[in-house]
Design an enzyme around this catalytic site. Sequence first.
Site, PDB file in Angstrom:
ATOM      1  N   GLU A   1      31.183 -52.616  -3.602  1.00  0.00           N
ATOM      2  CA  GLU A   1      31.076 -52.346  -5.031  1.00  0.00           C
ATOM      3  C   GLU A   1      32.146 -51.328  -5.350  1.00  0.00           C
ATOM      4  O   GLU A   1      32.031 -50.153  -4.990  1.00  0.00           O
ATOM      5  CB  GLU A   1      29.674 -51.832  -5.371  1.00  0.00           C
ATOM      6  CG  GLU A   1      29.364 -51.851  -6.854  1.00  0.00           C
ATOM      7  CD  GLU A   1      29.815 -50.594  -7.566  1.00  0.00           C
ATOM      8  OE1 GLU A   1      30.861 -50.662  -8.256  1.00  0.00           O
ATOM      9  OE2 GLU A   1      29.144 -49.562  -7.441  1.00  0.00           O
TER      10      GLU A   1
ATOM     11  N   CYS B   1      31.533 -45.995 -12.483  1.00  0.00           N
ATOM     12  CA  CYS B   1      32.273 -47.248 -12.343  1.00  0.00           C
ATOM     13  C   CYS B   1      31.953 -48.206 -13.484  1.00  0.00           C
ATOM     14  O   CYS B   1      32.793 -49.011 -13.871  1.00  0.00           O
ATOM     15  CB  CYS B   1      31.993 -47.894 -10.990  1.00  0.00           C
ATOM     16  SG  CYS B   1      30.238 -48.177 -10.659  1.00  0.00           S
TER      17      CYS B   1
END
Length: 418
Positions: free
Chosen positions: A178, A212
Site C-alpha cells: 500500500e 496517503c
Amino acid sequence: MRKAADILEAESRELGRLMTLEMGKPFKAAIAEAEKCATACRYYADNAERFLADEPVQMEGSKAWVAFQPIGVVLAIMPWNFPFWQVFRFAAPALMAGNAGILKHASNVPQCALAIEAVFRRAGFVDGEFQTLLIGSDAVEGIISDRRVAAVTLTGSEAAGRSVGAAAGKNVKKSVLELGGSDPFVVMPSADFEAAVSTAVTARMINNGQSCIAAKRFIIHENIYDEFVKQFVARVSAITVGDPMDETTELGPLATEAIRDGLDEQVKASVAKGARVLIGGKKSDREGYYYAPTVLVDIPSDAPAAYDELFGPVASVFKAKDVTDAIRIANNTNFGLAASAWTRDDAERDRFIADIESGMLFINGMVASDPRIPFGGVKNSGYGRELAEFGIREFVNIKSVRVMTDDGGKSTKRSATE
C-alpha cells in the site's frame, strides 16, 4: 481480539498522547485513531469465522470445498503517519486468520510500536504471536529471506515498496503493498457546493496533510472554479495551527525536519515551473517542523504539485472544462489509490466510477478507510487489499480440497485429466 479493542478504547487518551509526542498529529485525532483501531479488532472478531469458512464446490463423483488456512509468520513494515491504525488494519485480520505477526515500525515511532505489542500481549494472545522488532530498514531484506517468514506487507513510499516487493519476489513470497497517492478531488457544477468546499479543507489537512488518502489535487469545473478557489483559500487561512497537544489545534507540525524540507522543495520547484501561491508556500516561523497551509493554482503539468505526492498541508487546484477533462486530469499521475468526486448528475457519476483509475472512489464524500470495505490502490499505489473479507484472505492458503466418492472417481476420470 475483543479484549484488545477494550484496551484501546479504555486507554485511548494515553495511547493518543504517545502518537502525538512521537509524530506530531493533533491529540484529538490521535485519540480517535486509537478508538478506530478498536473497530477493526471487533470487526474481525465478529466476522473472521464467516470470512474463512469452508466454501463447498459442486463436483461430480466427489466432495469438494475450498479451505482458508493460515500461512504462518507475516512481516509488517509500517509507516509513522497513522502509527496505530496502519498496524491494526494488518494485525487484526492476520491474527484472526491464525497467523503470527512481526512488526518493523517506522524508526520515529518506537514507543508506539512497543505499545501495540503490549496491547496484544495484555489482551491474552499467545506469547510471541505478535512481536515488535526495533530494527533499521537495512535488516528487512534478511528477515524477508528467512524461511520462517511466509509473507510481507508494507505501507509506505513507492521507493520502499519497490525494494520490499523485489525482495519478496526474489524469495517467492506473497506481498501486499500500500504505497503513495496523489488523490484527486473533483467538483462539478451539480454538486452540493457548500459540502464540497467544506469537506475539501478537511480532506487535504487531515493528519497535518500527511495521509496517503488525503485529497491532494482539487479538480474544479470552470463554471464554479473562481468561487471555489475564493472560498477554499478563505477557509484554509482560518485553520487553527498550533501545539498538537492542544485539543483545539487543527494543524500541527510535520513529523520530521526532512519531511518539512522536502515538501518545501516540491513547492519551490512547482513555483519555479509557473505555479502561483495563493496562500502559504513556505515554512512557518514558529518553533517546530511546521509548514504553512498552502494553496497552489495555475500548475503546469510538469510541476511536482501536478504529478507527485505532496505529503503535507499543500493543496493543488486545477480547472477542468468538463467531465472528460476532469477525468483526464485525475488520471494524469502514476498513482491510483483513491478519489473523491462530487456531482448530483447520474451520468457524471457513472463516468467517474467507470473511468477514474483508482482502487477506491467516494462519490459526494471524503475518502476514509473503514474495516467493512477493501483498502488499496492500482498503478504505483501498490497491489493487494487490506480490510474487509479481501484483506483477511490476502494472507491465507486458499486450499482446494477434493475427496473422491466410493466409486473411485470413475465418473470423473475424464475431467481429472484436464
